[in-house]
Write a protein that holds these residues in place. Structure first.
Motif, PDB file in Angstrom:
ATOM      1  N   ASP A  75     -12.104  10.745  -5.080  1.00 27.81           N
ATOM      2  CA  ASP A  75     -11.144   9.658  -4.706  1.00 27.81           C
ATOM      3  C   ASP A  75      -9.746  10.268  -5.082  1.00 27.81           C
ATOM      4  OD1 ASP A  75      -9.725   7.443  -4.269  1.00 27.81           O
ATOM      5  OD2 ASP A  75     -10.202   6.465  -6.119  1.00 27.81           O
ATOM      6  N   TRP A  76      -9.384  11.201  -4.589  1.00 29.51           N
ATOM      7  CA  TRP A  76      -7.939  12.135  -4.890  1.00 29.51           C
ATOM      8  C   TRP A  76      -6.672  11.313  -4.873  1.00 29.51           C
ATOM      9  CZ3 TRP A  76      -8.184  16.056  -7.998  1.00 29.51           C
ATOM     10  CH2 TRP A  76      -6.967  16.608  -8.100  1.00 29.51           C
ATOM     11  N   ASN A  77      -6.111  10.970  -6.096  1.00 29.13           N
ATOM     12  CA  ASN A  77      -4.863  10.404  -5.933  1.00 29.13           C
ATOM     13  C   ASN A  77      -4.198  10.888  -7.439  1.00 29.13           C
ATOM     14  OD1 ASN A  77      -6.236   8.865  -8.427  1.00 29.13           O
ATOM     15  ND2 ASN A  77      -6.639   7.500  -6.925  1.00 29.13           N
ATOM     16  N   ASP A  78      -2.787  10.313  -7.339  1.00 28.47           N
ATOM     17  CA  ASP A  78      -1.952  10.727  -8.372  1.00 28.47           C
ATOM     18  C   ASP A  78      -2.562  10.600  -9.925  1.00 28.47           C
ATOM     19  OD1 ASP A  78      -0.042  11.401  -6.753  1.00 28.47           O
ATOM     20  OD2 ASP A  78       1.295   9.746  -7.006  1.00 28.47           O
ATOM     21  N   THR A  79      -3.279   9.567  -9.917  1.00 27.87           N
ATOM     22  CA  THR A  79      -4.128   9.507 -11.307  1.00 27.87           C
ATOM     23  C   THR A  79      -5.026  10.402 -11.643  1.00 27.87           C
ATOM     24  OG1 THR A  79      -3.898   7.041 -11.180  1.00 27.87           O
ATOM     25  CG2 THR A  79      -5.643   7.762 -12.596  1.00 27.87           C
TER      26      THR A  79
END
Length: 285
Positions: A75-79
């Protein structure tokens, strides 16, 4: 199997300090350990510096095989990227060789097409971070029906499509291999094996959970002996890391004895390692 082929994940003894955990591994003749970032009141969460962990391991002649783990990696995102940067930096500074990558396991992101696209996006994002630090990414599919990455074959396909075999390897987990129903072992792409057993006869395979995972003995329902034998036969040359989650293991009156008995069982029943000089795959002993 000799003790040198075994390693210890801190989940074996989550209530022991990092020093006590390292001492346990040494007392069992092991050379490799996996540390974790999910144990409250313990390194890494307690603020223990990576330099301190590195020093403790080096003083005992131990290799830190991995940090376990970056959760929800696909679940690739900034976080997630920030979490990855932090863990990869810790791994580099403590001397860990790899970072375990655990997929989303809440029933989301499981649709065909969606899960493959999410996996590739995550691998693309992680690749430069891992390569800059000289750290291997160990992708660990989970066999649960709610998981967004159940099959090692999908991970192998994604890694190959990015020509990233030098950056990413697989974790073969004997528990999750059974739950997934996958038959192929993908030994050439495997860097590490997690071993645990399930002995509760009342459980159906889909109902097995982490809390049921104990040390492997003759009552094991996951066929660890068969899986390990197959891995050897197909040329795996790596380490088998004990990763039991059951409280009965964690609170044992004599964990050292229990681990010795499990190793004895596996040595007596799994195929012996290949002859000296024969090439195998995986993180070498």
């Amino acid at each position: 199997m000799k003790e040198a082929l075994f390693a210890l994940n801190h989940m074996c003894a989550p209530y022991r300090s990092i020093s006590e955990f390292f001492d346990l591994a040494v007392s069992l003749g092991m050379k490799g350990v996996e540390i974790r970032n999910d144990l409250e009141g313990n390194a890494i969460l307690d603020g223990t510096s990576p330099a301190s962990v590195r020093s403790e391991a080096a003083a005992r002649g131990l290799r830190i095989l991995s940090i376990n783990a970056l959760q929800r990696f696909n679940d690739w995102n900034d976080t997630r990227e920030e979490e990855a940067r932090t863990l990869i930096a810790y791994a580099r500074d403590c001397g860990a060789e790899a970072l375990v990558l655990v997929p989303v396991n809440d029933g989301t992101g499981t649709a065909d097409g969606e899960r493959q696209a999410n996996l590739r996006t995550a691998l693309k994002g992680l690749r430069p971070l891992l390569e800059d630090a000289g750290i291997i990414g160990l992708v660990e599919p989970l066999g649960f029906e709610t998981c967004s990455l159940r099959l090692k074959s999908e991970a192998v396909e994604a890694i190959a499509s990015l020509d990233a075999a030098g950056t990413f390897r697989l974790v073969h987990d004997t528990f999750h291999h059974t739950l997934s129903g996958e038959e192929s072992f993908h030994v050439a792409e495997t860097g590490l094996v997690h071993i645990s057993g399930v002995v509760d006869k009342a459980l159906s395979v889909p109902d097995m959970r982490d809390g049921h995972r104990v040390l492997v003995d003759k009552h094991d329902r996951l066929d660890n002996v068969g899986q390990i034998s197959a891995l050897f036969t197909e040329g795996f040359q790596g380490l088998f890391s004990f990763e039991p989650f059951a409280d009965s293991v964690h609170t044992s009156d004599d964990l050292h004895r229990d681990l010795e008995e499990s190793m004895k069982h596996l040595r007596a029943n799994a195929l012996p390692p290949p002859a000296q000089g024969e090439k195998r795959n995986g993180i070498s002993p």
